[in-house]
Design a protein around this motif. Structure first.
Motif, short mmCIF file in Angstrom:
data_model
loop_
_atom_site.label_atom_id
_atom_site.label_comp_id
_atom_site.label_asym_id
_atom_site.label_seq_id
_atom_site.Cartn_x
_atom_site.Cartn_y
_atom_site.Cartn_z
N ALA A 18 -0.33 -4.31 7.29
CA ALA A 18 -0.87 -3.56 6.09
C ALA A 18 -0.07 -2.35 6.00
CB ALA A 18 -2.25 -3.32 5.53
N GLU A 19 -0.39 -1.56 7.33
CA GLU A 19 -0.07 -0.33 7.66
C GLU A 19 1.59 -0.10 7.64
OE1 GLU A 19 -1.47 2.74 7.51
OE2 GLU A 19 -3.47 1.76 7.31
N GLU A 20 2.10 -1.21 8.14
CA GLU A 20 3.69 -1.09 7.90
C GLU A 20 4.15 -1.31 6.51
OE1 GLU A 20 6.52 -2.86 10.09
OE2 GLU A 20 5.63 -3.15 11.92
N ILE A 21 3.51 -2.23 5.73
CA ILE A 21 3.81 -2.35 4.36
C ILE A 21 3.70 -1.02 3.55
CG2 ILE A 21 3.39 -3.49 2.17
CD1 ILE A 21 2.42 -5.84 4.13
N LEU A 22 2.28 -0.19 4.00
CA LEU A 22 2.37 1.16 3.51
C LEU A 22 3.25 2.07 3.76
CD1 LEU A 22 -1.57 1.26 4.04
CD2 LEU A 22 -0.31 1.68 1.65
N LYS A 23 3.77 1.88 4.82
CA LYS A 23 5.07 2.82 5.31
C LYS A 23 6.32 2.66 4.37
CE LYS A 23 4.16 3.45 9.94
NZ LYS A 23 4.63 2.37 11.23
N ALA A 24 6.33 1.19 4.06
CA ALA A 24 7.50 0.85 3.22
C ALA A 24 7.15 1.54 1.53
CB ALA A 24 7.91 -0.60 3.13
N TRP A 25 6.08 1.31 1.28
CA TRP A 25 5.82 1.09 -0.15
C TRP A 25 4.33 1.87 -0.20
CZ3 TRP A 25 5.12 -3.66 -4.02
CH2 TRP A 25 4.79 -3.30 -5.03
N PRO A 26 4.35 3.26 -0.21
CA PRO A 26 3.13 4.15 0.22
C PRO A 26 2.02 3.85 -1.03
CG PRO A 26 5.14 5.53 0.68
CD PRO A 26 5.70 4.31 -0.08
N ASP A 27 2.43 3.40 -2.19
CA ASP A 27 1.54 3.23 -3.58
C ASP A 27 1.14 2.09 -3.58
OD1 ASP A 27 1.68 6.16 -4.33
OD2 ASP A 27 3.74 5.87 -4.84
N ILE A 28 1.26 0.98 -2.58
CA ILE A 28 0.94 -0.36 -3.00
C ILE A 28 -0.53 -0.40 -3.00
CG2 ILE A 28 0.78 -1.13 -0.25
CD1 ILE A 28 2.48 -3.72 -1.41
N ARG A 29 -1.33 0.42 -2.61
CA ARG A 29 -2.97 0.49 -2.71
C ARG A 29 -3.23 0.47 -4.36
NH1 ARG A 29 -4.29 3.23 2.34
NH2 ARG A 29 -5.51 1.42 3.46
N LEU A 30 -2.59 1.67 -4.65
CA LEU A 30 -2.59 1.89 -6.15
C LEU A 30 -2.16 0.63 -6.87
CD1 LEU A 30 -2.82 3.86 -8.72
CD2 LEU A 30 -0.37 4.15 -8.57
N ALA A 31 -1.14 -0.07 -6.57
CA ALA A 31 -0.65 -1.14 -7.24
C ALA A 31 -1.56 -2.11 -7.17
CB ALA A 31 0.61 -1.85 -6.50
N ALA A 32 -2.40 -2.45 -5.94
CA ALA A 32 -3.33 -3.53 -5.86
C ALA A 32 -4.51 -3.12 -6.97
CB ALA A 32 -3.73 -3.74 -4.57
N ARG A 33 -4.79 -1.98 -7.24
CA ARG A 33 -5.92 -1.68 -8.05
C ARG A 33 -5.43 -1.83 -9.66
NH1 ARG A 33 -6.58 2.88 -4.69
NH2 ARG A 33 -5.69 4.34 -6.26
N VAL A 34 -4.38 -1.60 -9.88
CA VAL A 34 -3.70 -1.66 -11.21
C VAL A 34 -3.75 -3.29 -11.39
CG1 VAL A 34 -1.38 -1.46 -12.61
CG2 VAL A 34 -2.43 0.52 -11.21
N ASN A 35 -3.27 -3.92 -10.65
CA ASN A 35 -3.15 -5.39 -10.73
C ASN A 35 -4.75 -5.98 -10.92
OD1 ASN A 35 -1.91 -8.14 -10.21
ND2 ASN A 35 -3.73 -7.88 -8.84
N ARG A 36 -5.46 -5.51 -10.39
CA ARG A 36 -6.95 -5.94 -10.32
C ARG A 36 -7.35 -5.60 -11.90
NH1 ARG A 36 -9.22 -9.85 -7.42
NH2 ARG A 36 -11.30 -9.70 -8.22
N GLN A 37 -7.08 -4.60 -12.28
CA GLN A 37 -7.60 -3.85 -13.66
C GLN A 37 -6.86 -4.85 -14.62
OE1 GLN A 37 -6.69 0.15 -13.48
NE2 GLN A 37 -8.26 0.57 -12.01
N PHE A 38 -5.63 -5.40 -14.37
CA PHE A 38 -4.97 -6.23 -15.38
C PHE A 38 -5.66 -7.55 -15.55
CE2 PHE A 38 -2.15 -9.89 -15.76
CZ PHE A 38 -1.86 -9.64 -17.00
N MET A 39 -6.27 -7.95 -14.32
CA MET A 39 -6.84 -9.19 -14.25
C MET A 39 -8.38 -9.08 -15.06
SD MET A 39 -9.73 -10.72 -13.07
CE MET A 39 -10.52 -10.21 -11.48
N HIS A 40 -8.86 -7.83 -15.11
CA HIS A 40 -9.95 -7.77 -15.86
C HIS A 40 -9.80 -7.58 -17.22
CE1 HIS A 40 -11.73 -4.77 -12.44
NE2 HIS A 40 -11.66 -6.12 -12.12
#
Ligand SMILES: C[S@@+](CC[C@H](N)C(=O)[O-])C[C@H]1O[C@@H](n2cnc3c(N)ncnc32)[C@H](O)[C@@H]1O
Length: 263
Positions: A33-55
């Motif tokens: 996950a930390e390596e992915i974050l280096k490549a895509w620093p905003d992926i945490r935000l993307a995960a939250r936005v995705n979750r809100q889309f599910m809601h």
């Protein structure tokens, strides 16, 4: 499909749990996950936005009269879970969860706490084998496939390298008219370098990963009636907030979402 929990091999469910701030992840997941974050620093935000889309999409389906839900690629329980959203609007909603990760299976009981009038169940299954999911006794026990079903594949299909059109049509052919398909998946359209680098991190760790273009995602809805506003980044899908999303926000999130109804 194994049911053994592998600690040394990172898993997409636990990496996602780490991005969402959960506690159900191991060292191998956190390193990946930390390596992915280096490549895509905003992926945490993307995960939250995705979750809100599910809601929002689940609420939309429940408000549109859907009472049966099939959620594939459920993930480790994260409150509110899909059945909680659906049953908030329609307490009699019945929900079948499916995931191929043994860790999610281990947490399945947390997903089963349905409302008194509703029902939830869990199947350890793989989306690339639609027949085994559709014929599972746990599914046929609580879903009536002659009535519409809301089929959600949210943050799942970027982990599927097999033919998505074949998978989607196998499921939709088995569902009644008036059923819905809900999708959210990663694209490299907005930020090709960062998303491709993140995809490489998954692949190097033997995790399937496949980003798609807008045209590819749109083609998955062929023959269905796309609900407004069509295939768009998830924060642009029936947004409740009043602020207008920017193109730089699109690049941070780097996903497409869509909801469509079977005729
Ligand atoms: C990123 S999580 C998404 C969780 C949830 N749908 C959400 O959007 O918040 C992806 C989930 O898909 C599951 N998954 C990946 N490949 C799968 C497959 N071939 N069949 C079923 N589930 C799969 C993973 O185990 C993981 O739990």
């Amino acid at each position: 499909m194994g049911k053994e929990i592998l600690l040394d091999q990172p898993q997409t469910s636990r990496i996602y749990d780490y991005f969402l701030g959960g506690k159900d992840n191991y060292e191998a997941d956190r390193v990946a996950a930390e390596e992915i974050l280096k490549a895509w620093p905003d992926i945490r935000l993307a995960a939250r936005v995705n979750r809100q889309f599910m809601h929002r999409s689940t609420r939309f389906l429940a408000e549109s009269g859907i009472r049966q839900f099939l959620d594939i690629g459920t993930g480790i329980p994260t409150e509110p879970n899909l059945h909680q959203i659906a049953q908030e609007t329609a307490p009699d909603s019945r929900v079948v969860y499916v995931d191929n990760d043994p860790v999610v299976l281990a947490h399945a009981r947390a997903l089963m706490a349905a409302s008194a009038q509703g029902a939830t169940t869990y199947i350890h299954g793989d989306v690339t084998d639609p027949k085994s999911i559709l014929n599972a006794p746990e599914l046929t026990e609580i879903l009536d496939l002659t009535e519409p079903v809301g089929l959600s594949m949210i943050a799942l299909l970027h982990f599927v390298e097999a033919s998505v059109p074949d998978i989607v049509s196998a499921f939709l052919n088995a569902l009644a008219p008036g059923s819905y398909l809900v999708i959210c998946t990663i694209t490299a359209d907005f930020a090709p370098e960062q998303v491709s680098a993140a995809q490489d991190v998954y692949r190097v760790r033997k995790l399937p990963a496949q980003v798609r273009t807008r045209d590819e995602v749109t083609a998955w809805f062929t023959g269905l009636d796309l609900v407004d506003p069509g295939v768009v980044p998830p924060h642009r899908w029936r947004l409740e907030e009043t602020t207008e999303p920017s193109s730089s926000f699109d690049a941070k999130v780097s996903c497409y979402s869509g909801v469509a109804r079977k005729r």
